[in-house]
Design an enzyme around this catalytic site. Structure first.
Site, PDB file in Angstrom:
ATOM      1  N   CYS A   1       0.818  -1.225   0.000  1.00 51.54           N
ATOM      2  CA  CYS A   1       0.000   0.000   0.000  1.00 51.54           C
ATOM      3  C   CYS A   1       0.854   1.278   0.000  1.00 51.54           C
ATOM      4  O   CYS A   1       0.329   2.369  -0.228  1.00 51.54           O
ATOM      5  CB  CYS A   1      -0.957   0.004   1.176  1.00 51.54           C
ATOM      6  SG  CYS A   1      -2.023  -1.446   1.206  1.00 51.54           S
TER       7      CYS A   1
ATOM      8  N   ASN B   1     -10.209  -0.132   0.159  1.00 55.34           N
ATOM      9  CA  ASN B   1      -8.746  -0.064   0.150  1.00 55.34           C
ATOM     10  C   ASN B   1      -8.234  -0.641  -1.170  1.00 55.34           C
ATOM     11  O   ASN B   1      -8.320  -1.846  -1.388  1.00 55.34           O
ATOM     12  CB  ASN B   1      -8.211  -0.856   1.345  1.00 55.34           C
ATOM     13  CG  ASN B   1      -6.694  -0.845   1.435  1.00 55.34           C
ATOM     14  OD1 ASN B   1      -6.016  -0.431   0.512  1.00 55.34           O
ATOM     15  ND2 ASN B   1      -6.184  -1.326   2.560  1.00 55.34           N
TER      16      ASN B   1
ATOM     17  N   HIS C   1      -3.014   7.046   2.650  1.00 54.50           N
ATOM     18  CA  HIS C   1      -3.501   5.776   2.102  1.00 54.50           C
ATOM     19  C   HIS C   1      -4.907   5.511   2.648  1.00 54.50           C
ATOM     20  O   HIS C   1      -5.181   5.724   3.819  1.00 54.50           O
ATOM     21  CB  HIS C   1      -2.546   4.649   2.510  1.00 54.50           C
ATOM     22  CG  HIS C   1      -3.091   3.303   2.236  1.00 54.50           C
ATOM     23  ND1 HIS C   1      -3.617   2.954   1.014  1.00 54.50           N
ATOM     24  CD2 HIS C   1      -3.216   2.192   3.035  1.00 54.50           C
ATOM     25  CE1 HIS C   1      -4.034   1.701   1.055  1.00 54.50           C
ATOM     26  NE2 HIS C   1      -3.802   1.231   2.268  1.00 54.50           N
TER      27      HIS C   1
END
Ligand code: UT7
Length: 334
Positions: free
Chosen positions: A128, A291, A261
């Site tokens: 990520c 996500n 993020h």
């Protein structure tokens, strides 16, 4: 790689070279899966998912739609907005955890789809944090005069590595791609990049499976210790933001837009609270995208650029955290 802005002179160039984002693009697969739809497949509810994570829906790639396909769409939009052709690119980096295949790299596949030949192209794996890592790598390449325009993409099809019967993970992720064109400039642009990793945390978030003599050894699905990830993410996102602010002699009040993020709204809110940045100055897409790992930051950036929130002269802080563990920031003067 930790760097605040040291004006590097490219060989043969009289002027310091910096890098600046000149175009952004995003792409989400057509199919959108709501929490209610997921609740028909696993023992969960819209209320649980929304209150614990802020997620209301996610996009899921069609059968056969690969990371390079999503990357291609996002890249085309970024090229268009930057006003350059694929042939003008001197570097292509794709941050992905879900590449099309073991090799060749998704970046090489993307390069071919775009019609660019000869420029270096490679994948970067920092989960990520991948987009932040990739942007830092491209910034270095531009500042040392290796190219004039770089394409930096975050592209993911997490739907392929989720166990759709595991409610503790399948509700959290989505598919998508975001891209930017980073171009050489006389002034920043990117003010600093700060990257970190600590492999001692590799057990708390990962896909442990590997190909071994034609078989997959270990689980091919995402596994994580959600609570540990949550605490770690809030801690390092606040730390790395302060690191970037200190390096640039800026205060949290100087940050016009925080783009962390997009893993969980509670992580984002806790980070903003720790930094003293009001949520009105935080870009949030996790509610609609879930996500999307390496794609989450460029997708959020693209949205805020296109809807006019991000304007010339503003300070934009990108920060990523992900498996590895990896984390980092990119501070930009837009
Ligand atoms: O890019 C980084 C990727 N990873 C992350 O961002 C994850 C970070 N962590 C988180 O976002 C949160 O820890 C979660 C959303 C994963 C979990 O939230 P939580 O508030 O920490 O819940 P919990 O793990 O403490 O679980 C509470 C309960 C458990 O039931 P029991 O044991 O208390 O009876 C779980 O079994 O919630 C249950 N649960 C669910 N219930 C309904 C777990 N997943 C679900 C679900 N629906 N989808």
């Amino acid at each position: 790689m930790n760097g605040d802005v040291a004006p590097v002179r490219a060989s043969g160039s009289a002027r310091p070279v910096y890098s600046r984002i000149t175009g952004t693009g995003g792409y989400l697969p057509e199919r959108c899966v709501t929490n209610d739809e997921l609740a028909t497949r696993v023992d969960t509810s819209d209320t649980w998912i929304a209150t614990r994570t802020g997620i209301r829906q996610r996009h899921v790639a069609a059968a056969g739609e690969l990371a390079s396909d999503l990357a291609y769409r996002a890249s085309q939009r970024a090229l268009e907005r930057a006003g350059i052709a694929a042939a003008d690119l001197g570097l292509i980096i794709v941050a992905t955890t879900t590449p099309d295949m073991v090799f060749p790299s998704t970046a090489c596949i993307l390069q071919h789809k775009l019609g660019n030949r000869g420029s270096p192209a490679y994948d970067l794996q920092a989960v990520c944090s991948g987009f932040v890592y990739a942007l830092a790598a491209a910034d270095s390449a531009l500042r040392t005069g290796q190219c004039r325009h770089a394409l930096v993409v975050g592209a993911e099809v997490y739907s392929r590595i989720l166990d759709w019967s595991d409610r503790s993970t399948c509700v959290l992720f989505g598919d998508g791609a975001g891209a930017v064109i980073l171009s050489a400039a006389d002034a920043p642009g990117i003010l600093s990049t700060h990257l970190h990793a600590d492999g001692s945390y590799s057990d708390i978030l990962g896909v442990p499976g590997r190909i071994d003599h034609g078989r997959i050894e270990g689980s091919p699905f995402v596994h994580m210790d959600g609570n540990t990830v949550f605490r770690f993410a809030v801690k390092v996102l606040a730390e790395v933001a302060h690191e970037a602010l200190d390096a640039n002699a800026l205060a949290p009040t100087d940050i016009d837009w925080l783009i962390p993020h997009q893993a969980n709204l509670r992580i984002i809110e806790a980070t903003a609270r720790k930094l003293g940045i009001p949520m009105e100055r935080v870009v949030v897409t996790v509610d609609r995208h879930a996500n999307t790992s390496a794609a989450s930051i460029p997708l959020a950036l693209d949205e805020a650029v296109r809807d006019g929130r991000i304007r010339t002269g503003q300070h934009v802080m990108l920060e990523g955290v992900g498996g590895g563990f990896t984390w980092g920031s990119v501070l930009i003067r837009w």
